[in-house]
Design an enzyme around this catalytic site. Structure first.
Site, PDB file in Angstrom:
ATOM      1  N   ARG A 296      -3.404   1.049 -28.486  1.00  0.00           N
ATOM      2  CA  ARG A 296      -2.913   2.195 -28.344  1.00  0.00           C
ATOM      3  C   ARG A 296      -1.706   2.686 -27.806  1.00  0.00           C
ATOM      4  O   ARG A 296      -0.977   3.499 -28.340  1.00  0.00           O
ATOM      5  CB  ARG A 296      -4.239   2.787 -27.273  1.00  0.00           C
TER       6      ARG A 296
ATOM      7  N   LYS B  13      -3.095  11.784 -17.548  1.00  0.00           N
ATOM      8  CA  LYS B  13      -3.276  13.384 -17.940  1.00  0.00           C
ATOM      9  C   LYS B  13      -4.677  13.899 -17.840  1.00  0.00           C
ATOM     10  O   LYS B  13      -4.544  14.984 -17.363  1.00  0.00           O
ATOM     11  CB  LYS B  13      -2.933  13.134 -19.570  1.00  0.00           C
TER      12      LYS B  13
ATOM     13  N   ARG C  22     -10.361   1.611 -15.311  1.00  0.00           N
ATOM     14  CA  ARG C  22     -10.957   2.952 -15.435  1.00  0.00           C
ATOM     15  C   ARG C  22     -12.438   2.899 -15.413  1.00  0.00           C
ATOM     16  O   ARG C  22     -12.871   2.146 -16.454  1.00  0.00           O
ATOM     17  CB  ARG C  22     -10.404   3.591 -16.443  1.00  0.00           C
TER      18      ARG C  22
ATOM     19  N   ARG D 211      -0.670  14.190 -31.386  1.00  0.00           N
ATOM     20  CA  ARG D 211      -0.323  13.142 -31.023  1.00  0.00           C
ATOM     21  C   ARG D 211       0.770  12.509 -32.051  1.00  0.00           C
ATOM     22  O   ARG D 211       1.150  11.407 -32.009  1.00  0.00           O
ATOM     23  CB  ARG D 211      -1.370  12.034 -31.171  1.00  0.00           C
TER      24      ARG D 211
ATOM     25  N   ARG E 231     -14.882   2.471 -21.131  1.00  0.00           N
ATOM     26  CA  ARG E 231     -14.780   2.963 -22.568  1.00  0.00           C
ATOM     27  C   ARG E 231     -14.352   1.949 -23.372  1.00  0.00           C
ATOM     28  O   ARG E 231     -13.805   0.818 -23.043  1.00  0.00           O
ATOM     29  CB  ARG E 231     -13.540   4.109 -22.843  1.00  0.00           C
TER      30      ARG E 231
HETATM   31  P1  AMP Z   1      -7.674   9.578 -25.326  1.00  0.00           P
HETATM   32  O1  AMP Z   1      -8.863  10.004 -24.568  1.00  0.00           O
HETATM   33  O2  AMP Z   1      -6.916  10.627 -25.308  1.00  0.00           O
HETATM   34  O3  AMP Z   1      -7.103   8.339 -24.629  1.00  0.00           O
HETATM   35  O4  AMP Z   1      -8.074   9.228 -26.882  1.00  0.00           O
HETATM   36  C1  AMP Z   1      -8.976   8.102 -27.038  1.00  0.00           C
HETATM   37  C2  AMP Z   1      -8.735   7.952 -28.631  1.00  0.00           C
HETATM   38  O5  AMP Z   1      -9.304   9.167 -29.427  1.00  0.00           O
HETATM   39  C3  AMP Z   1      -7.467   7.665 -29.254  1.00  0.00           C
HETATM   40  O6  AMP Z   1      -6.988   6.326 -28.931  1.00  0.00           O
HETATM   41  C4  AMP Z   1      -7.700   8.138 -30.650  1.00  0.00           C
HETATM   42  O7  AMP Z   1      -8.453   7.045 -31.262  1.00  0.00           O
HETATM   43  C5  AMP Z   1      -8.640   9.250 -30.551  1.00  0.00           C
HETATM   44  N1  AMP Z   1      -7.723  10.319 -30.447  1.00  0.00           N
HETATM   45  C6  AMP Z   1      -7.677  11.248 -29.283  1.00  0.00           C
HETATM   46  N2  AMP Z   1      -6.751  12.199 -29.503  1.00  0.00           N
HETATM   47  C7  AMP Z   1      -6.407  11.981 -30.912  1.00  0.00           C
HETATM   48  C8  AMP Z   1      -5.552  12.658 -31.659  1.00  0.00           C
HETATM   49  N3  AMP Z   1      -4.675  13.925 -31.300  1.00  0.00           N
HETATM   50  N4  AMP Z   1      -5.277  12.405 -32.837  1.00  0.00           N
HETATM   51  C9  AMP Z   1      -5.823  11.315 -33.472  1.00  0.00           C
HETATM   52  N5  AMP Z   1      -6.789  10.440 -32.624  1.00  0.00           N
HETATM   53  C10 AMP Z   1      -6.945  11.037 -31.351  1.00  0.00           C
END
Ligand code: AMP
Length: 212
Positions: A169, A13, A125, A86, A158
């Site tokens: 996740r 994404k 990644r 989410r 990360r």
């Molecule tokens: P991402 O970079 O989108 O994979 O997000 C990394 C982490 O950020 C996720 O595993 C959550 O811990 C947190 N996170 C990102 N977006 C959200 C959201 N909309 N609600 C809650 N936690 C989020």
């Protein structure tokens, strides 16, 4: 144009959002990136946020919705929301924030991805902590190993791209995504796309859908 990109971690994404935003001149609002900046701020809220993120758990809604509300207010040219909403509570918050600002969602792209692809993408990644460019050790390596092509930053993995956090996740996504997908399906704006495709062919498909 205002879009949402839905899909599991590792669905591509973020990479796709960068390409689509550049082409259509949109703002890329990635809650993951915004939360990582909160973590770096060394505040109490940053410390709390880090604990959730490192375990692969969702950050509490009250922290995330506040950040998104500010980004939507600042935005003047249209956006892609990447990683938000989410869960159902977040989608309901979004609906009321958008309708009170007279903003409409045009489409929600749902990235369908196989579990093997997701694990491969996440474990390989690497990201640039300075400019946020995204690489993959096999599929999209930098010109010089470990160094960002764009700003010469030192690439890093990360913390939540490590095996235990990846599993968590994916579990969290599976549990919460179904009602979210039905919610946008019922609104008639959901569009499934093949998240296993490489960046360019998938961009071609998304571009065609948006240009209709
Ligand atoms: P991402 O970079 O989108 O994979 O997000 C990394 C982490 O950020 C996720 O595993 C959550 O811990 C947190 N996170 C990102 N977006 C959200 C959201 N909309 N609600 C809650 N936690 C989020």
């Amino acid at each position: 144009m205002n879009l949402i990109f839905l899909g599991p971690p590792g669905a591509g994404k973020g990479t796709q959002a960068k390409v689509v935003c550049k082409h259509f001149n949109l703002e890329h609002i990635s809650t993951g990136d915004l939360l990582r900046s909160v973590v770096k701020s060394n505040s109490l809220i940053g410390e709390k946020t880090r604990e959730f993120m490192n375990k692969g758990l969702l950050v509490p809604d009250e922290i995330v919705v506040e950040i998104v509300a500010q980004e939507i207010k600042k935005n003047s040219k249209g956006f892609i929301l990447d990683g938000f909403p989410r869960n159902l509570a977040q989608s309901e918050f979004l609906e009321s924030a958008l309708s009170s600002a007279d903003i409409f969602l045009n489409k929600v792209f749902n990235f369908i991805t196989s579990p093997e692809k997701v694990v491969d993408r996440l474990s390989g990644r690497r990201v640039c902590p300075k400019c946020r460019a995204i690489y993959h050790i096999k599929n999209m390596p930098p010109l010089e190993e470990g160094i960002c092509d764009k700003c010469a930053g030192i690439l890093a993995q990360r913390d939540d791209d490590k095996e235990e956090a990846i599993k968590e996740r994916l579990r969290v996504y599976k549990q919460l995504s179904e009602p979210l997908i039905s919610y946008y399906q019922e609104k008639g704006i959901l569009c499934d796309v093949d998240g296993d495709l490489n960046v360019e062919p998938l961009f071609g498909i998304i571009k065609e859908i948006l240009e209709i």
